[in-house]
Design a protein around this motif. Structure first.
Motif, PDB file in Angstrom:
ATOM      1  N   ALA A  67       5.445 -25.383 -19.045  1.00 30.73           N
ATOM      2  CA  ALA A  67       6.921 -24.884 -19.356  1.00 30.73           C
ATOM      3  C   ALA A  67       7.214 -24.940 -20.807  1.00 30.73           C
ATOM      4  O   ALA A  67       7.805 -24.006 -21.434  1.00 30.73           O
ATOM      5  CB  ALA A  67       7.995 -25.629 -18.514  1.00 30.73           C
ATOM      6  N   CYS A  68       6.718 -26.230 -21.488  1.00 29.39           N
ATOM      7  CA  CYS A  68       7.252 -26.324 -23.022  1.00 29.39           C
ATOM      8  C   CYS A  68       6.420 -25.214 -23.784  1.00 29.39           C
ATOM      9  O   CYS A  68       6.962 -24.731 -24.604  1.00 29.39           O
ATOM     10  CB  CYS A  68       6.462 -27.761 -23.273  1.00 29.39           C
ATOM     11  N   GLU A  91       5.884 -27.489 -28.302  1.00 36.72           N
ATOM     12  CA  GLU A  91       4.932 -28.058 -28.682  1.00 36.72           C
ATOM     13  C   GLU A  91       4.590 -29.316 -27.916  1.00 36.72           C
ATOM     14  O   GLU A  91       5.816 -30.098 -27.549  1.00 36.72           O
ATOM     15  CB  GLU A  91       4.933 -28.604 -30.203  1.00 36.72           C
ATOM     16  N   VAL A  92       3.534 -29.551 -27.303  1.00 37.08           N
ATOM     17  CA  VAL A  92       3.112 -30.506 -26.414  1.00 37.08           C
ATOM     18  C   VAL A  92       2.283 -31.657 -27.316  1.00 37.08           C
ATOM     19  O   VAL A  92       1.431 -31.518 -27.824  1.00 37.08           O
ATOM     20  CB  VAL A  92       2.200 -30.252 -25.316  1.00 37.08           C
ATOM     21  N   GLU A  93       3.069 -32.837 -27.496  1.00 35.15           N
ATOM     22  CA  GLU A  93       2.403 -33.874 -28.425  1.00 35.15           C
ATOM     23  C   GLU A  93       1.572 -34.701 -27.697  1.00 35.15           C
ATOM     24  O   GLU A  93       0.673 -35.506 -28.498  1.00 35.15           O
ATOM     25  CB  GLU A  93       3.802 -34.551 -29.056  1.00 35.15           C
ATOM     26  N   GLY A  94       1.707 -34.921 -26.373  1.00 36.52           N
ATOM     27  CA  GLY A  94       0.925 -35.843 -25.663  1.00 36.52           C
ATOM     28  C   GLY A  94       1.158 -36.172 -24.136  1.00 36.52           C
ATOM     29  O   GLY A  94       2.492 -35.621 -23.828  1.00 36.52           O
ATOM     30  N   ILE A 137      12.495 -24.689 -24.333  1.00 37.95           N
ATOM     31  CA  ILE A 137      13.743 -24.759 -23.612  1.00 37.95           C
ATOM     32  C   ILE A 137      13.982 -25.806 -22.601  1.00 37.95           C
ATOM     33  O   ILE A 137      13.202 -25.917 -21.597  1.00 37.95           O
ATOM     34  CB  ILE A 137      14.028 -23.255 -22.885  1.00 37.95           C
ATOM     35  N   TYR A 138      14.463 -26.921 -23.264  1.00 37.66           N
ATOM     36  CA  TYR A 138      14.651 -28.103 -22.224  1.00 37.66           C
ATOM     37  C   TYR A 138      15.347 -28.100 -20.923  1.00 37.66           C
ATOM     38  O   TYR A 138      14.665 -28.665 -20.045  1.00 37.66           O
ATOM     39  CB  TYR A 138      15.580 -29.120 -23.045  1.00 37.66           C
ATOM     40  N   TRP A 139      16.089 -27.075 -20.870  1.00 34.71           N
ATOM     41  CA  TRP A 139      16.647 -27.118 -19.346  1.00 34.71           C
ATOM     42  C   TRP A 139      15.472 -26.317 -18.472  1.00 34.71           C
ATOM     43  O   TRP A 139      15.731 -26.311 -17.095  1.00 34.71           O
ATOM     44  CB  TRP A 139      17.949 -26.378 -19.404  1.00 34.71           C
ATOM     45  N   LEU A 140      14.603 -25.668 -18.984  1.00 34.22           N
ATOM     46  CA  LEU A 140      13.313 -25.152 -18.189  1.00 34.22           C
ATOM     47  C   LEU A 140      12.376 -26.245 -18.055  1.00 34.22           C
ATOM     48  O   LEU A 140      11.460 -26.068 -17.012  1.00 34.22           O
ATOM     49  CB  LEU A 140      13.007 -23.883 -18.761  1.00 34.22           C
ATOM     50  N   ILE A 141      12.248 -26.835 -19.046  1.00 32.25           N
ATOM     51  CA  ILE A 141      11.021 -28.151 -19.044  1.00 32.25           C
ATOM     52  C   ILE A 141      11.508 -29.133 -18.244  1.00 32.25           C
ATOM     53  O   ILE A 141      10.444 -29.680 -17.445  1.00 32.25           O
ATOM     54  CB  ILE A 141      11.012 -28.776 -20.527  1.00 32.25           C
ATOM     55  N   LEU A 142      12.734 -29.475 -17.725  1.00 30.82           N
ATOM     56  CA  LEU A 142      12.823 -30.771 -17.129  1.00 30.82           C
ATOM     57  C   LEU A 142      12.629 -30.466 -15.775  1.00 30.82           C
ATOM     58  O   LEU A 142      12.062 -31.344 -15.134  1.00 30.82           O
ATOM     59  CB  LEU A 142      14.646 -31.026 -17.123  1.00 30.82           C
TER      60      LEU A 142
END
Length: 234
Positions: free
Chosen positions: A56-57, A63-66, A83-88
């Motif tokens: 989703a990120c 960016e996926v850091e880990g 978009i944080y409200w889609l990632i959660l």
């Protein structure tokens, strides 16, 4: 051939085997729930949960850091942007979705092989961005396990690839529903995805309400996978 949406003349032999196998797997999973035997399969569900956050990120230009998966069945995905409200919500709902995909893939040998290949590929990718040895070990272990089952499928009379994919799918679906109940409804962890989502969402729902909503959606995914599986096999 038109899909048999009404499931006329149900249930034929393959449909009965499909339902019976899901029932047996469910009973086995419930019986062994507190044992160490299911720990690797619980951790693969946690992996799919965290991978769904990561997907989703990336899809929302973040960016996926880990990614980490812990032996206590917890995990964390470190992201920046997106978009944080889609990632959660992607973690719990994505995990349920992948459970449905694996259950449906088990209805056909070619689909099961494709699902196995995609799972191995995703584990290989995550292996290089994993931030702890629990996740690295999980990736290596399941890559070897699925590859071994695939070799047995191709070179011997041990034809269990479809059943392994089905077991992982059922385990993933059940654990997703349980995880939502345990994390978001019964204990209401303040740092949970649902509580964070409630803070972002302008609607009046709190974390408990979002947990119930996500749990219902996950249960629909599970029921939908069984129904669609019967349609495919009809």
């Amino acid at each position: 051939m038109n899909p048999n949406w009404e499931l006329k003349n149900c249930c034929q032999h393959e449909q009965v085997v499909f339902l019976a196998t899901i029932g047996v797997f469910t009973l086995v999973i419930l019986a062994l729930w507190r044992t160490f035997l299911l720990t690797p399969f619980k951790l693969i569900t946690v992996f799919l949960h965290e991978a769904s956050h990561a997907i989703a990120c990336k899809l929302t230009c973040g960016e996926v850091e880990g990614i980490e998966v812990h032996a206590n069945e917890g995990g964390v995905t470190r992201t920046r942007g997106g978009i944080y409200w889609l990632i959660l919500p992607a973690g719990y709902l994505g995990s349920s979705f992948w459970g449905m995909v694996l259950i449906l893939a088990s209805t056909n040998l070619l689909a099961a092989k494709i699902a196995s290949g995609c799972l191995i590929l995703s584990l290989l990718i995550v292996l290089f961005i994993a931030k702890n040895w629990t996740l690295r070990g999980l990736c290596i272990g399941f890559i070897v396990f699925i590859a071994l089952v695939w070799v047995l499928q191709e070179m011997t009379k041990v034809r269990i690839l479809r059943y392994i994919i089905l077991f992982i799918g059922v385990m993933n679906s059940l654990f997703s529903v349980y995880d939502i109940y345990d994390d978001l409804i019964s204990r209401r962890v303040n740092s949970s995805d649902a509580e964070k989502f409630a803070e972002l969402c302008p609607c009046p729902c709190n974390g408990l309400a979002w947990g119930v909503i996500w749990g219902m959606i996950s249960f629909v995914f599970l029921c939908g996978s069984i129904y669609l599986g019967l349609v495919i096999l009809s």
